[in-house]
Every structure is written in C-alpha cells, then in structure tokens.
Motif scaffolding. Structure first.
Motif, short mmCIF file in Angstrom:
data_model
loop_
_atom_site.label_atom_id
_atom_site.label_comp_id
_atom_site.label_asym_id
_atom_site.label_seq_id
_atom_site.Cartn_x
_atom_site.Cartn_y
_atom_site.Cartn_z
N GLU A 70 0.82 -1.21 0.00
CA GLU A 70 0.00 0.00 0.00
C GLU A 70 0.86 1.27 0.00
O GLU A 70 0.44 2.30 -0.53
N VAL A 71 2.04 1.16 0.57
CA VAL A 71 2.94 2.32 0.58
C VAL A 71 3.45 2.60 -0.83
O VAL A 71 3.50 3.75 -1.28
N TRP A 72 3.80 1.57 -1.58
CA TRP A 72 4.31 1.76 -2.93
C TRP A 72 3.22 2.22 -3.88
O TRP A 72 3.49 2.98 -4.84
N ILE A 73 1.97 1.81 -3.62
CA ILE A 73 0.87 2.35 -4.41
C ILE A 73 0.72 3.84 -4.15
O ILE A 73 0.50 4.65 -5.07
N ALA A 74 0.88 4.22 -2.88
CA ALA A 74 0.82 5.64 -2.53
C ALA A 74 1.99 6.40 -3.16
O ALA A 74 1.83 7.54 -3.61
N PHE A 75 3.18 5.79 -3.18
CA PHE A 75 4.33 6.41 -3.85
C PHE A 75 4.01 6.67 -5.33
O PHE A 75 4.35 7.74 -5.87
N ALA A 76 3.37 5.71 -5.98
CA ALA A 76 3.04 5.87 -7.40
C ALA A 76 2.05 7.01 -7.61
O ALA A 76 2.21 7.83 -8.52
N GLY A 77 1.02 7.07 -6.77
CA GLY A 77 0.05 8.15 -6.88
C GLY A 77 0.68 9.51 -6.66
O GLY A 77 0.41 10.47 -7.40
N MET A 78 1.56 9.59 -5.67
CA MET A 78 2.24 10.85 -5.39
C MET A 78 3.19 11.21 -6.53
O MET A 78 3.35 12.38 -6.87
N GLY A 79 3.81 10.20 -7.11
CA GLY A 79 4.73 10.45 -8.21
C GLY A 79 4.03 11.06 -9.41
O GLY A 79 4.57 11.94 -10.08
N VAL A 184 5.16 6.75 7.20
CA VAL A 184 6.34 6.81 6.34
C VAL A 184 7.07 8.13 6.57
O VAL A 184 6.46 9.20 6.53
N ALA A 185 8.37 8.06 6.80
CA ALA A 185 9.18 9.25 7.08
C ALA A 185 9.32 10.11 5.84
O ALA A 185 9.26 9.61 4.71
N PRO A 186 9.52 11.43 6.01
CA PRO A 186 9.67 12.33 4.86
C PRO A 186 10.75 11.90 3.87
O PRO A 186 10.55 11.99 2.66
N MET A 187 11.89 11.42 4.37
CA MET A 187 12.96 10.97 3.47
C MET A 187 12.50 9.81 2.60
O MET A 187 12.77 9.77 1.39
N SER A 188 11.77 8.89 3.19
CA SER A 188 11.28 7.74 2.43
C SER A 188 10.22 8.14 1.42
O SER A 188 10.18 7.61 0.31
N VAL A 189 9.36 9.07 1.79
CA VAL A 189 8.33 9.54 0.86
C VAL A 189 8.99 10.20 -0.36
O VAL A 189 8.63 9.91 -1.51
N ALA A 190 9.94 11.07 -0.11
CA ALA A 190 10.63 11.76 -1.21
C ALA A 190 11.32 10.76 -2.12
O ALA A 190 11.22 10.83 -3.35
N THR A 191 12.03 9.80 -1.53
CA THR A 191 12.76 8.81 -2.32
C THR A 191 11.82 7.88 -3.07
O THR A 191 12.01 7.59 -4.26
N GLY A 192 10.77 7.42 -2.40
CA GLY A 192 9.83 6.49 -3.03
C GLY A 192 9.07 7.09 -4.18
O GLY A 192 8.93 6.46 -5.24
N GLN A 193 8.57 8.31 -4.03
CA GLN A 193 7.79 8.90 -5.12
C GLN A 193 8.68 9.22 -6.31
O GLN A 193 8.26 9.06 -7.46
N LEU A 194 9.92 9.65 -6.08
CA LEU A 194 10.83 9.92 -7.20
C LEU A 194 11.24 8.63 -7.90
O LEU A 194 11.42 8.60 -9.12
N THR A 195 11.38 7.56 -7.13
CA THR A 195 11.71 6.26 -7.72
C THR A 195 10.58 5.78 -8.64
O THR A 195 10.82 5.35 -9.77
N MET A 196 9.35 5.88 -8.16
CA MET A 196 8.21 5.47 -8.97
C MET A 196 8.05 6.37 -10.19
O MET A 196 7.71 5.91 -11.29
N SER A 197 8.30 7.66 -10.03
CA SER A 197 8.23 8.58 -11.16
C SER A 197 9.22 8.19 -12.24
O SER A 197 8.90 8.20 -13.44
N SER A 198 10.43 7.84 -11.82
CA SER A 198 11.47 7.44 -12.78
C SER A 198 11.07 6.18 -13.53
O SER A 198 11.23 6.09 -14.76
N LEU A 199 10.53 5.19 -12.81
CA LEU A 199 10.14 3.94 -13.44
C LEU A 199 8.98 4.12 -14.41
O LEU A 199 8.95 3.51 -15.49
#
Length: 305
Positions: A70-79, A184-199
């Motif tokens: 569910e966190v990675w789905i949220a990363f994708a939406g934020m991305g 989810v910590a701010p650092m993880s949110v920033a990293t996760g959403q940018l990772t999903m955006s790149s993919l």
C-alpha cells in the motif's frame, strides 16, 4: 489521521522560505535546459538523478524504504500528481513562455489547494480568513504579472499548462497527507515517489523522445540538470514532506506564493531582468495573503479585545 495544525512554527516558516528559494531555482534551471532538450527528457533526468541522490543518502544513513504494497501504491500516486504531471506541464510551458511568468502562474496553487482540501479533508476547511488570504495572494500574483505576460504571441495552451500543473500540485498536497497515517518518514516519501516517477517515465521517454539520438548538450545545460535534480528536487522534497507532515496541505501550498520573488531575483541576478513597480506591489499583497492564511496576525490583533 491526526489533524493538521492551522499555524506554522518558526522552524516550519524557515523551511518554507528555503523551499521557495530551491523551487524558484527550478524555473531558472528549466529555462536553461529547455533551450537544448525536449520536455520528457528534462523531467526524466530530473526525477532519476534526484532519486539516485536520495537512495545514496539513505544508504549512507542506514535507512531503508518500506516494503508494504500500500505504501508503494501511494508512492506511485504521489509520483504522478507531484512529479510527472506538473513537471512535464511546466517544462513544456516554459518552452513557450518566460520562466518568471511561469513561476507567477504556478503561484495559483494555494487557490486550488484550499478548494481541494476543503472537499477531501476533515480538518482543513475553508474559513473567511483563508479565503481572504488566498484571494489577496492571487491578486498579488495578478499584479506582479500585469498585462505583459498575456499580451505576447505565446499560445494560450502554455498558460493553461502551468495552471494545470498548479492544480496537480494542489491535489498532491492533499494526497500526500496519507503518508502520516502510513507512518512513512519524509525521506522515504521523497525517495519512493521519485523512484516510482522514474520507473513510470522511463518507457515514455524511450518511445517518445529517444534521448540517445539527441545532440550532446552543452556544459551549462548539464549543470542545470544536475542543479535541478539535486538542489531543486532531492533537497527540496525533503523540506516539502517535512512541512507537509507537520503543518498540512494548505500551509505547504503557501510556498508557491514565495516562489515568484525567488524566480524574479534569479532573473535579475543572472538574466538581466528588471524589478518593476508591479512586482513590489504584488509582493505586498502576497505578504498580506500569507499572514491571513497563517492566521497568527489576526489572532494577535484579537487578543486585547
């Protein structure tokens, strides 16, 4: 979900000002890069380099991204809401209008954010003070822009693209609040959403623009991409999600009212632009809007009564 505070403390205000400087620089970097590179290539370089930077920081500090689905789905939406849509629209728009004009149009984000927050949150509803603050800030943006920005030959679509980016940012500000509930910590949110955006963006860039076929960019363009990724994205997002976690969507939206002065200052320093009287008048209205939305000024004036 714990309710967001309606006021920001001194540390959050300091981070908000710093964030405005970092994002104000992004319009300058975009303005340099767009002279040689197509939009999707610029956006992909921005998110991919920023993601790599934050992954390195996390590795050095011993942190790891959460593995929950569910966190990675949220990363994708934020991305999508916070990176793919607004970055692409802004870069495309800056290919046709000046970076200063783009930053001013982008400052309409708080107007969209308070409306989105009113409809989708329980603790960030519209109040008379917030409405007045956003209107004052929007008027300040209009005064800063004046008639010059809309009297040229640039197509209406370019202006609509920047406004569309501001709307997307407004949804992202509200959507991003869910990471507090997910823990989810701010650092993880920033990293996760940018990772999903790149993919998500990689196949689009490969098919649509084939960046390997483009001429090798000049040194200035490469440096602009590096600055855009590391300073105006990686570092900026660490501040963004820290403010969002503490002060809420409406508070973080105020940063776009501070970006135009930063972008104008960079234009004066590096591009030979001139500060006009309407810019000074606009700054005054923007300051009034910030005070009204934050609410502390009104409360202090009401205390003696």
């Amino acid at each position: 979900m714990p309710p967001a505070r309606t006021q920001m403390n001194a540390a959050e205000w300091a981070m908000l000002v710093a964030l405005s400087l970092l994002w104000g620089g992004s319009f300058f970097f975009n303005g340099v890069a767009v002279r040689e590179l197509p939009p999707l290539t610029i956006v992909f370089a921005r998110v991919a380099l920023a993601a790599a930077t934050l992954h390195l920081v996390m590795a050095v500090t011993g942190r790891r991204l959460p593995g929950r689905r569910e966190v990675w789905i949220a990363f994708a939406g934020m991305g999508v809401l916070n990176n793919l849509v607004p970055f692409t629209l802004i870069v495309w728009g800056q290919g046709q209008i000046a970076s200063g004009v783009a930053s001013i149009l982008n400052a309409t984000m708080p107007l969209f954010t308070v409306l989105v927050a009113h409809g989708f949150t329980a603790d960030e509803k519209l109040t008379p003070a917030r409405i007045a603050g956003v209107v004052a800030g929007f008027l300040g943006v209009a005064v800063m822009l004046g008639g010059a920005g809309f009297s040229g030959d640039a197509p209406v679509a370019a202006y609509a693209a920047i406004l569309g980016a501001a709307l997307s940012y407004g949804f992202a500000s509200v959507y991003g609040r869910r990471f507090r509930t997910l823990g989810v910590a701010p650092m993880s949110v920033a990293t996760g959403q940018l990772t999903m955006s790149s993919l998500m963006l990689a196949p689009l860039v490969l098919v649509a623009e084939r960046p390997w076929t483009l001429p090798v960019p000049e040194t200035g363009t490469v440096l602009a991409l590096v600055g855009l990724a590391t300073v105006s994205t990686a570092l900026a997002y660490l501040l963004y999600f820290r403010i969002l976690a503490g002060a809420g969507a409406t508070a973080i939206s105020l940063v776009t009212l501070l970006i135009p002065p930063s972008a104008i200052a960079l234009g004066i320093a590096f591009l030979g632009e001139v500060l006009l009287p309407r810019h000074i008048a606009g700054l005054a209205l923007i300051g009034l809007g910030l005070a009204l939305v934050d609410g502390r000024l009104l409360k202090r004036r009401a205390r003696p009564a």
